[in-house]
Design a protein around this motif. Structure first.
Motif, PDB file in Angstrom:
ATOM      1  N   ARG A  33       0.805  -1.186   0.212  1.00  0.00           N
ATOM      2  CA  ARG A  33       0.170  -0.103   0.009  1.00  0.00           C
ATOM      3  C   ARG A  33       1.019   1.250  -0.021  1.00  0.00           C
ATOM      4  N   LEU A  34       1.994   1.177   0.772  1.00  0.00           N
ATOM      5  CA  LEU A  34       2.736   2.330   0.786  1.00  0.00           C
ATOM      6  C   LEU A  34       3.602   2.628  -0.310  1.00  0.00           C
TER       7      LEU A  34
ATOM      8  N   ALA B 227      11.174   8.620   4.262  1.00  0.00           N
ATOM      9  CA  ALA B 227      10.730   8.688   5.679  1.00  0.00           C
ATOM     10  C   ALA B 227       9.973   7.591   5.754  1.00  0.00           C
ATOM     11  N   LEU B 228      10.410   6.694   7.100  1.00  0.00           N
ATOM     12  CA  LEU B 228      10.059   5.445   7.120  1.00  0.00           C
ATOM     13  C   LEU B 228       9.659   4.936   8.749  1.00  0.00           C
ATOM     14  N   ASP B 229       9.812   6.295   9.543  1.00  0.00           N
ATOM     15  CA  ASP B 229       9.949   5.927  10.985  1.00  0.00           C
ATOM     16  C   ASP B 229       9.571   7.014  11.636  1.00  0.00           C
ATOM     17  N   VAL B 230       9.248   7.207  12.904  1.00  0.00           N
ATOM     18  CA  VAL B 230       8.831   8.262  13.788  1.00  0.00           C
ATOM     19  C   VAL B 230       9.658   8.213  14.997  1.00  0.00           C
ATOM     20  N   GLY B 231       9.641   9.170  15.651  1.00  0.00           N
ATOM     21  CA  GLY B 231      10.273   9.394  16.851  1.00  0.00           C
ATOM     22  C   GLY B 231       9.655  10.570  17.871  1.00  0.00           C
ATOM     23  N   GLY B 232       9.557  10.395  19.318  1.00  0.00           N
ATOM     24  CA  GLY B 232       8.689  11.372  20.042  1.00  0.00           C
ATOM     25  C   GLY B 232       9.285  12.579  19.909  1.00  0.00           C
ATOM     26  N   ALA B 233      10.712  12.620  19.667  1.00  0.00           N
ATOM     27  CA  ALA B 233      11.561  13.950  19.841  1.00  0.00           C
ATOM     28  C   ALA B 233      11.604  14.583  18.543  1.00  0.00           C
ATOM     29  N   ILE B 234      11.126  13.792  17.416  1.00  0.00           N
ATOM     30  CA  ILE B 234      11.484  14.416  15.936  1.00  0.00           C
ATOM     31  C   ILE B 234      10.015  15.219  15.625  1.00  0.00           C
ATOM     32  N   LYS B 235      10.314  16.567  15.706  1.00  0.00           N
ATOM     33  CA  LYS B 235       9.253  17.349  15.211  1.00  0.00           C
ATOM     34  C   LYS B 235       9.617  18.565  14.456  1.00  0.00           C
ATOM     35  N   GLY B 236       8.695  18.940  13.332  1.00  0.00           N
ATOM     36  CA  GLY B 236       8.955  19.988  12.306  1.00  0.00           C
ATOM     37  C   GLY B 236      10.148  19.576  11.384  1.00  0.00           C
ATOM     38  N   ASN B 237      10.916  20.633  11.207  1.00  0.00           N
ATOM     39  CA  ASN B 237      12.193  20.445  10.302  1.00  0.00           C
ATOM     40  C   ASN B 237      13.248  19.678  10.820  1.00  0.00           C
TER      41      ASN B 237
ATOM     42  N   GLY C 259       6.661   7.307   3.560  1.00  0.00           N
ATOM     43  CA  GLY C 259       6.826   7.021   2.279  1.00  0.00           C
ATOM     44  C   GLY C 259       7.327   8.410   1.431  1.00  0.00           C
ATOM     45  N   THR C 260       7.441   9.406   2.097  1.00  0.00           N
ATOM     46  CA  THR C 260       7.871  10.540   1.433  1.00  0.00           C
ATOM     47  C   THR C 260       9.364  10.540   0.999  1.00  0.00           C
ATOM     48  N   ALA C 261       9.731  10.929  -0.390  1.00  0.00           N
ATOM     49  CA  ALA C 261      11.125  10.691  -0.920  1.00  0.00           C
ATOM     50  C   ALA C 261      11.750  12.004  -0.499  1.00  0.00           C
ATOM     51  N   LEU C 262      13.057  12.067  -0.106  1.00  0.00           N
ATOM     52  CA  LEU C 262      13.813  13.179   0.176  1.00  0.00           C
ATOM     53  C   LEU C 262      15.074  13.119  -0.595  1.00  0.00           C
TER      54      LEU C 262
END
Length: 364
Positions: A70-71, A314-324, A287-290
């Motif tokens: 799907r992704l 972009a395939l992961d997240v993190g509690g401290a990862i915000k914004g730019n 899924g965003t390409a950078l």
């Protein structure tokens, strides 16, 4: 224009030209001037060179295709266009020829400086039962309840049911570092394949950086802060002092043991080192390409004065990862961990999107 306005404008221009009030100590640069809004469509990235990781990027796309159809389907047109662009040489001036749009991120300072940190997958030594130096428990996620889960200090004091324990390590600092990374491999010392401890959930308490605590206490200089510096501090202090420091972060991470498997992020896709990042999904969806211009650090963690272009997803997240802010995945083991720990630097990032697939969602 009023005379006072002219003086203000001249002062602003002079400050730009002289570099006053514009820091460069963490690889910041100001090639694009002030960016008026985030994810700004540009004719072509103002950058030199081609991405250095075409093979790794292709492998990452293959993992997405196999693990998350799907992704992959949601981003297939963009992935395909990027691969064709790379096969032609990957010159950023030719993106439009492949129907690719580039949206520049404004960065944390509105001058395009996007923050990069790093994370990795540690290998932890542990035992299945408490024995000798192996006395620091690792926990699985408790069952859902209406009651709030205890904070870190309470958990260290034995507030959780012992049935939730899934192993004992020989280092509370190692446990904590694996929590920060969100997952890791565990070697139970039984000559069996390593067990992957995937992210199992959190206790719901706010995250507080122990690195910042050490800086505020003037025990580690801010310019020298890294995971390596935190470890060195721990090695020089007593068990009770280490525990007191760790308890300053009430947030606690639980793990989910799995048979040996490839490292996967929040998108359930295996991660390729330096081709995948954790992002703020409200700004940069999975899924965003950078296209990223990443500062190159030496083996001591110092900025070399050079940058390299990389393609990442972009395939992961993190509690401290915000914004730019992006957390770059660096791989498995001690060497990867050391390099990941050095990163707290800035580079430039462009979101790539196939024009025929519509305007980038976060820009709407």
């Amino acid at each position: 224009m009023k005379l006072w306005d002219k003086y203000l404008l001249c002062g602003f221009v002079i400050s730009l030209l002289s570099g006053c009030q514009l820091p460069t100590d963490q690889a910041q640069q100001y090639k694009d001037g002030r960016i008026t809004h985030n994810l700004q469509l540009v004719n072509a990235p103002n950058a030199e060179g081609s991405p250095v990781n075409a093979k790794d990027f292709a492998t990452q796309i293959q993992f997405i295709r196999e693990s998350s159809p799907r992704l992959y389907n949601n981003n297939r047109e963009t992935f395909g266009a990027i691969e064709h662009w790379m096969l032609s040489g990957g010159d950023t001036r030719h993106l439009k020829e492949f129907d690719l749009l580039a949206y520049q991120m404004e960065g944390e300072d509105n001058y395009g400086n996007v923050r990069f940190t790093g994370y990795y997958t540690p290998v932890l030594q542990a035992r299945r039962v408490s024995q000798g130096e192996f006395k620091y428990p690792l926990y699985r996620m408790p069952a859902k309840s209406h009651h709030r889960l205890p904070n870190r200090a309470a958990i260290y004091n034995g507030a959780l049911n012992k049935k939730l324990i899934i192993g004992y390590s020989n280092s509370q600092m190692d446990n904590f570092m694996m929590e920060v990374q969100g997952s890791g491999y565990v070697d139970f010392g039984d000559r069996l394949p390593l067990t992957f401890f995937g992210y199992g959930g959190k206790n719901g308490h706010a995250y507080r950086s122990i690195g910042k605590v050490l800086i505020d206490r003037k025990q580690v200089p801010g310019q020298k802060m890294s995971m390596k510096a935190i470890r060195q501090w721990g090695e020089q202090h007593s068990e009770s002092e280490v525990r007191e420091l760790l308890e300053q972060n009430p947030s606690f991470v639980f793990f989910r043991p799995e048979p040996y498997t490839l490292v996967r992020g929040a998108s359930a896709v295996p991660l390729v080192a330096e081709a995948s990042v954790a992002s703020d999904k409200l700004l940069i969806p999975p899924g965003t390409a950078l296209l990223a211009e990443v500062p190159v650090l030496d083996n001591e963690g110092k900025f070399s004065g050079q940058y390299r272009m990389r393609l990442m997803i972009a395939l992961d997240v993190g509690g401290a990862i915000k914004g730019n802010h992006f957390d770059i995945y660096h791989g498995v083991g001690e060497t990867a961990g050391e390099m990941a720990g050095f990163y707290n630097h800035y580079g430039r990032v462009w979101v790539l999107k196939k024009s025929s697939s519509g305007v980038f969602a976060s820009n709407q």
